[in-house]
Design a protein around this motif. Structure first.
Motif, PDB file in Angstrom:
ATOM      1  N   GLY A 166       3.294  10.503 -10.349  1.00 35.24           N
ATOM      2  CA  GLY A 166       2.763   9.775  -9.199  1.00 35.24           C
ATOM      3  C   GLY A 166       2.919   8.282  -9.423  1.00 35.24           C
ATOM      4  N   PHE A 167       2.621   7.486  -8.419  1.00 32.20           N
ATOM      5  CA  PHE A 167       2.770   6.039  -8.590  1.00 32.20           C
ATOM      6  C   PHE A 167       1.770   5.237  -7.757  1.00 32.20           C
ATOM      7  CE2 PHE A 167       4.915   1.933  -7.627  1.00 32.20           C
ATOM      8  CZ  PHE A 167       4.930   1.426  -8.920  1.00 32.20           C
ATOM      9  N   CYS A 168       1.734   5.479  -6.425  1.00 32.25           N
ATOM     10  CA  CYS A 168       0.936   4.565  -5.593  1.00 32.25           C
ATOM     11  C   CYS A 168      -0.456   5.108  -5.289  1.00 32.25           C
ATOM     12  CB  CYS A 168       1.665   4.222  -4.301  1.00 32.25           C
ATOM     13  SG  CYS A 168       1.552   5.492  -3.014  1.00 32.25           S
ATOM     14  N   LEU A 169      -0.621   6.419  -5.360  1.00 30.83           N
ATOM     15  CA  LEU A 169      -1.906   7.095  -5.109  1.00 30.83           C
ATOM     16  C   LEU A 169      -2.459   6.883  -3.701  1.00 30.83           C
ATOM     17  CD1 LEU A 169      -1.694   7.411  -8.212  1.00 30.83           C
ATOM     18  CD2 LEU A 169      -4.169   7.188  -8.311  1.00 30.83           C
ATOM     19  N   MET A 170      -1.677   6.267  -2.805  1.00 33.99           N
ATOM     20  CA  MET A 170      -2.176   6.008  -1.457  1.00 33.99           C
ATOM     21  C   MET A 170      -1.281   6.623  -0.388  1.00 33.99           C
ATOM     22  SD  MET A 170      -1.432   1.893  -1.286  1.00 33.99           S
ATOM     23  CE  MET A 170      -1.573   1.511  -3.025  1.00 33.99           C
ATOM     24  N   GLY A 172      -2.869   1.586  -6.738  1.00 34.47           N
ATOM     25  CA  GLY A 172      -3.060   2.970  -7.165  1.00 34.47           C
ATOM     26  C   GLY A 172      -4.052   3.060  -8.311  1.00 34.47           C
ATOM     27  N   LYS A 178       6.597   8.449   7.760  1.00 33.94           N
ATOM     28  CA  LYS A 178       6.470   9.138   6.473  1.00 33.94           C
ATOM     29  C   LYS A 178       7.009  10.547   6.664  1.00 33.94           C
ATOM     30  CE  LYS A 178       2.587   6.551   4.699  1.00 33.94           C
ATOM     31  NZ  LYS A 178       1.208   6.573   4.191  1.00 33.94           N
ATOM     32  N   ARG A 193       9.564   1.160   0.986  1.00 30.48           N
ATOM     33  CA  ARG A 193       8.295   0.452   0.792  1.00 30.48           C
ATOM     34  C   ARG A 193       8.230  -0.212  -0.582  1.00 30.48           C
ATOM     35  NH1 ARG A 193       6.970   4.700   4.184  1.00 30.48           N
ATOM     36  NH2 ARG A 193       5.438   4.248   5.814  1.00 30.48           N
ATOM     37  N   PHE A 194       8.781   0.458  -1.594  1.00 34.60           N
ATOM     38  CA  PHE A 194       8.634  -0.063  -2.952  1.00 34.60           C
ATOM     39  C   PHE A 194       9.896  -0.721  -3.505  1.00 34.60           C
ATOM     40  CE2 PHE A 194       5.197   2.897  -2.264  1.00 34.60           C
ATOM     41  CZ  PHE A 194       4.125   2.098  -2.632  1.00 34.60           C
ATOM     42  N   ALA A 241       1.968   6.564  -0.010  1.00 32.24           N
ATOM     43  CA  ALA A 241       3.100   5.773   0.482  1.00 32.24           C
ATOM     44  C   ALA A 241       4.400   6.060  -0.263  1.00 32.24           C
ATOM     45  CB  ALA A 241       2.767   4.284   0.400  1.00 32.24           C
ATOM     46  N   CYS A 242       4.325   6.322  -1.572  1.00 33.12           N
ATOM     47  CA  CYS A 242       5.575   6.404  -2.347  1.00 33.12           C
ATOM     48  C   CYS A 242       6.169   7.805  -2.350  1.00 33.12           C
ATOM     49  CB  CYS A 242       5.364   5.908  -3.772  1.00 33.12           C
ATOM     50  SG  CYS A 242       4.474   7.055  -4.848  1.00 33.12           S
ATOM     51  N   ILE A 296      -7.431   2.800  -6.856  1.00 33.09           N
ATOM     52  CA  ILE A 296      -7.832   4.010  -6.143  1.00 33.09           C
ATOM     53  C   ILE A 296      -8.306   5.082  -7.126  1.00 33.09           C
ATOM     54  CG2 ILE A 296      -6.976   5.909  -4.700  1.00 33.09           C
ATOM     55  CD1 ILE A 296      -5.158   3.765  -3.342  1.00 33.09           C
ATOM     56  N   SER A 351       3.069   4.564 -15.517  1.00 28.82           N
ATOM     57  CA  SER A 351       3.088   3.299 -14.769  1.00 28.82           C
ATOM     58  C   SER A 351       2.709   3.589 -13.328  1.00 28.82           C
ATOM     59  CB  SER A 351       4.439   2.584 -14.882  1.00 28.82           C
ATOM     60  OG  SER A 351       5.469   3.436 -14.554  1.00 28.82           O
ATOM     61  N   TYR A 352       1.806   2.788 -12.841  1.00 26.05           N
ATOM     62  CA  TYR A 352       1.258   2.959 -11.497  1.00 26.05           C
ATOM     63  C   TYR A 352       1.255   1.639 -10.762  1.00 26.05           C
ATOM     64  CZ  TYR A 352      -0.095   7.566 -12.910  1.00 26.05           C
ATOM     65  OH  TYR A 352      -0.033   8.868 -13.327  1.00 26.05           O
ATOM     66  N   SER A 353       1.173   1.735  -9.444  1.00 28.33           N
ATOM     67  CA  SER A 353       0.974   0.512  -8.675  1.00 28.33           C
ATOM     68  C   SER A 353      -0.453   0.034  -8.948  1.00 28.33           C
ATOM     69  CB  SER A 353       1.198   0.762  -7.182  1.00 28.33           C
ATOM     70  OG  SER A 353       0.054   1.315  -6.580  1.00 28.33           O
ATOM     71  N   ARG A 408     -12.570   1.756   0.726  1.00 24.23           N
ATOM     72  CA  ARG A 408     -12.252   3.176   0.560  1.00 24.23           C
ATOM     73  C   ARG A 408     -13.488   3.922   0.073  1.00 24.23           C
ATOM     74  NH1 ARG A 408      -7.680   6.487  -0.621  1.00 24.23           N
ATOM     75  NH2 ARG A 408      -6.280   4.782  -0.081  1.00 24.23           N
ATOM     76  N   CYS A 439      10.237   7.054   0.222  1.00 18.89           N
ATOM     77  CA  CYS A 439       9.248   5.991   0.473  1.00 18.89           C
ATOM     78  C   CYS A 439       9.762   5.038   1.545  1.00 18.89           C
ATOM     79  CB  CYS A 439       8.887   5.229  -0.793  1.00 18.89           C
ATOM     80  SG  CYS A 439       9.943   3.821  -1.164  1.00 18.89           S
TER      81      CYS A 439
END
Ligand SMILES: Cc1cc2nc3c(=O)[nH]c(=O)nc-3n(C[C@H](O)[C@H](O)[C@H](O)COP(=O)(O)OP(=O)(O)OC[C@H]3O[C@@H](n4cnc5c(N)ncnc54)[C@H](O)[C@@H]3O)c2cc1C
Lengths: 104, 457
Positions: A57-61, B137, B445, B414-415, A63-64, B140, B132-134, B44, B411
């Motif tokens: 996973g990456f963005c958890l929202m 993210g 999406k 977006r990224f 989107a990715c 969240i 690795s995460y945003s 959130r 995506c």
């Protein structure tokens, strides 16, 4: 057992649930997202279709789209926005090659 | 005459305040949000069976979070709220949604798009490794699930959220290995004149930094990321400090973000004209001070229109709702609109300050090495984008997308979009604004293959 990636920091007094990941029983807590249920018991979610290794996973929202998993009947699910449920059974790879690639 | 039908997309700060304003005027808007709960990103909510207090979840913003949640919960019977519903296209005056596999087409007289933002990312070698995460993210995981993304986390990138989330992690008891900011401290000094218009926010930023230092967290400014290291999982980060020295720090997770980018796809599909924003190097829907776009009936508010933060989103949501009603021939209080416009100007000045203090590291992105993956979805490297731009002569983003597939993955750019544009501009020797932007595509999406055919409303 492989080490968990995510570390719980609180809210651990919830009801335990069990789900099946690739047929293996995984313990989680009621209220977990599928992504959290998987990553609090192991290090990865899926394999990249492009041969560059595993992904977690990456963005958890939502989107990715890097946290897709599958149900046995081939339904694609986004693990970060799907609640984990008691008895749920999911796969880390699509059950049939014919289902991939699915156009965005 | 029947009441006009107004749809609000997004139930974050902007969407909630827009809906509230419409209800006050006696209308019953439809509110659509992909998430299961209202609140948006900053506010959130945690799942119902979690018990942490507002104070522990939202810190300084606890009172605002409570107020926003309360406001929307109070509208329960007055709005047609549709959670778990994705708005995936706008064609003419019809919004297309999908919920639980059922698609719907909803006609509207006005649509207020309050779609928020996601992290803006720069590609760094190794950034696809598990662990690795945003940055968003990582927040969240903590806020909505009470988890850290690892046991020892590096926060790398730039922007005010970098310090906020690192502080939240430290406070929750997760070890913060380092905060590595690409922006030099001198940039923050240069931005002071604009940042002082919101002294409370300025003070908060300094507080988070001081708290991190007090916990002996390594905080570095003006760094250059080199690599996220690891075999099959994140094991550390390599970076260079401003003095040219290389460092390596061990960790099992990295949270990365370079401020935010607006979710603009729906505005694009609706046919709203876009403008290039020099301060951030991003495209956004063109709008007047009230949120009217170039497309009659379409309004934008909040971070999805321009990244100004949560307080501005609340103001902009209300203002856009008033503008929509005014355009539909309803009487609105001009004095209130004027007051809201005044507030927006102050938020905009602060935004300019943030863009100066935490600049997008365009130079670093343009120099990213050929073997670095830019598109996470389809594993397309910087080298492949450069090759496409040179050998195949792609002059702008959509051509580059067609030829290299960058931005074509799940995506939808977006990224990778921000970085791909920089790389293309560099290779072609053009200004960033000249290489254009990835056009929005429906569905915004990916939809499930089993989506049932549309019901019209
Ligand atoms: C992950 C993340 C964390 C953040 N945390 C903070 C923080 O702690 N403090 C802070 O000051 N700022 C934070 N921000 C900045 C934040 O964007 C703003 O503060 C604020 O939330 C903006 O409000 P908004 O109403 O414009 O958008 P949001 O709050 O982002 O709300 C937008 C809503 O629209 C919905 N949506 C978007 N597209 C669609 C669609 N196509 N169909 C259906 N629904 C849709 C989303 O689900 C979301 O609920 C964060 C940003 C992100 C991305």
């Amino acid at each position: 057992m492989q080490t968990a990636r995510f570390k719980r920091v609180s809210e651990q007094d919830r009801n335990p649930i069990r789900l099946l990941i690739d047929g293996q029983v995984v313990k989680a807590l009621d209220g977990d997202s599928l992504l959290v249920a998987v990553l609090t018991s192991g290090p990865v979610l899926r394999q990249s279709e492009f041969g560059d290794g595993s992904r977690a996973g990456f963005c958890l929202m939502g989107a990715c789209q890097d946290c897709w998993m599958w149900t046995a009947d081939g339904q694609r699910i986004r693990a970060c926005t799907t609640p984990a449920r008691e008895g749920m059974s999911v796969l880390t790879q699509p059950p049939s090659e014919a289902l991939w690639p699915i156009p965005a | 005459m029947a009441d006009p039908r107004i749809i609000v997309v997004g139930a974050g700060p902007a969407g909630v305040r827009a809906a509230e304003c419409l209800v006050e005027a006696g209308l019953r808007p439809i509110v659509i949000d992909e998430a299961s709960f209202s609140g948006g990103q900053i506010y959130r909510r945690q799942p119902r069976n979690f018990t942490r207090s507002y104070e522990s979840l939202y810190g300084f913003d606890a009172a605002k979070a409570r107020a926003l949640h309360g406001a929307f919960d109070g509208l329960k019977d007055a709005v047609d709220y549709r959670p778990d519903t994705l708005a995936w296209n706008i064609a003419g005056n019809v919004l297309h949604t999908v919920s639980d596999g059922v698609a719907r087409a909803i006609e509207f007289d006005a649509a207020i798009l309050a779609t928020g933002a996601t992290d803006r990312l720069a590609p760094i070698k190794g950034w696809t490794l598990p662990g690795s995460y945003s940055l968003g993210g990582s927040q969240i995981a903590l806020k909505a699930q009470a988890c850290g993304i690892g046991a020892r986390v590096v926060f790398m990138g730039t922007g005010p959220l970098l310090y906020l989330v690192a502080y939240q992690y430290a406070k929750a008891g997760v070890e913060v290995a380092a905060v590595l900011d690409t922006s030099p401290l001198s940039a923050q000094a240069k931005a002071m004149a604009d940042l002082v218009v919101r002294p409370d926010f300025l003070a908060r930023g300094l507080y988070f930094r001081a708290q991190l230092m007090a916990r002996r967290v390594t905080v570095r400014n003006g760094i250059t990321p080199i690599e996220v290291i690891g075999q099959s999982s994140v094991e550390g980060v390599r970076y260079r400090t401003a003095d040219g020295r290389e460092h390596r720090i061990e960790c099992d997770a990295v949270a990365m973000g370079f401020h935010l980018r607006s979710e603009t796809q729906l505005a694009d599909l609706a046919g709203c004209p876009f403008v290039f924003d020099e301060a951030t190097g991003q495209w956004r829907p063109e709008k007047d001070g009230d949120g009217r776009t170039g497309r009659p009936g379409i309004y934008v508010a909040g971070d999805g229109a321009k990244v100004l933060g949560a307080d501005a989103a609340e103001t902009a949501g209300r203002l856009a709702a008033l503008a929509a009603m005014k355009d539909l021939g309803r009487s609105v209080e001009e004095a209130e609109m004027d007051r809201l416009r005044g507030k927006m100007r102050r938020f905009d000045r602060f935004r300019r300050g943030l863009a100066t203090a935490f600049p997008w590291p365009a130079g670093l992105v343009r120099q990213v090495e050929d073997d670095v993956i830019v598109c996470r979805c389809e594993v397309i490297t910087a080298g492949q984008i450069r090759e496409t731009a040179c050998a195949k002569g792609a002059p702008e983003m959509n051509r580059t997308k067609a030829l290299s597939r960058v931005g074509m993955g799940r995506c939808q750019g977006r990224f990778c979009g921000s970085a791909a544009a920089e790389i293309l501009a560099e290779v072609r020797g053009r200004d960033l604004s000249e290489v254009g932007r990835l056009r929005g595509q429906a569905p915004v999406k990916p939809l499930s293959v089993s989506t049932i055919v549309e019901k019209a409303e």
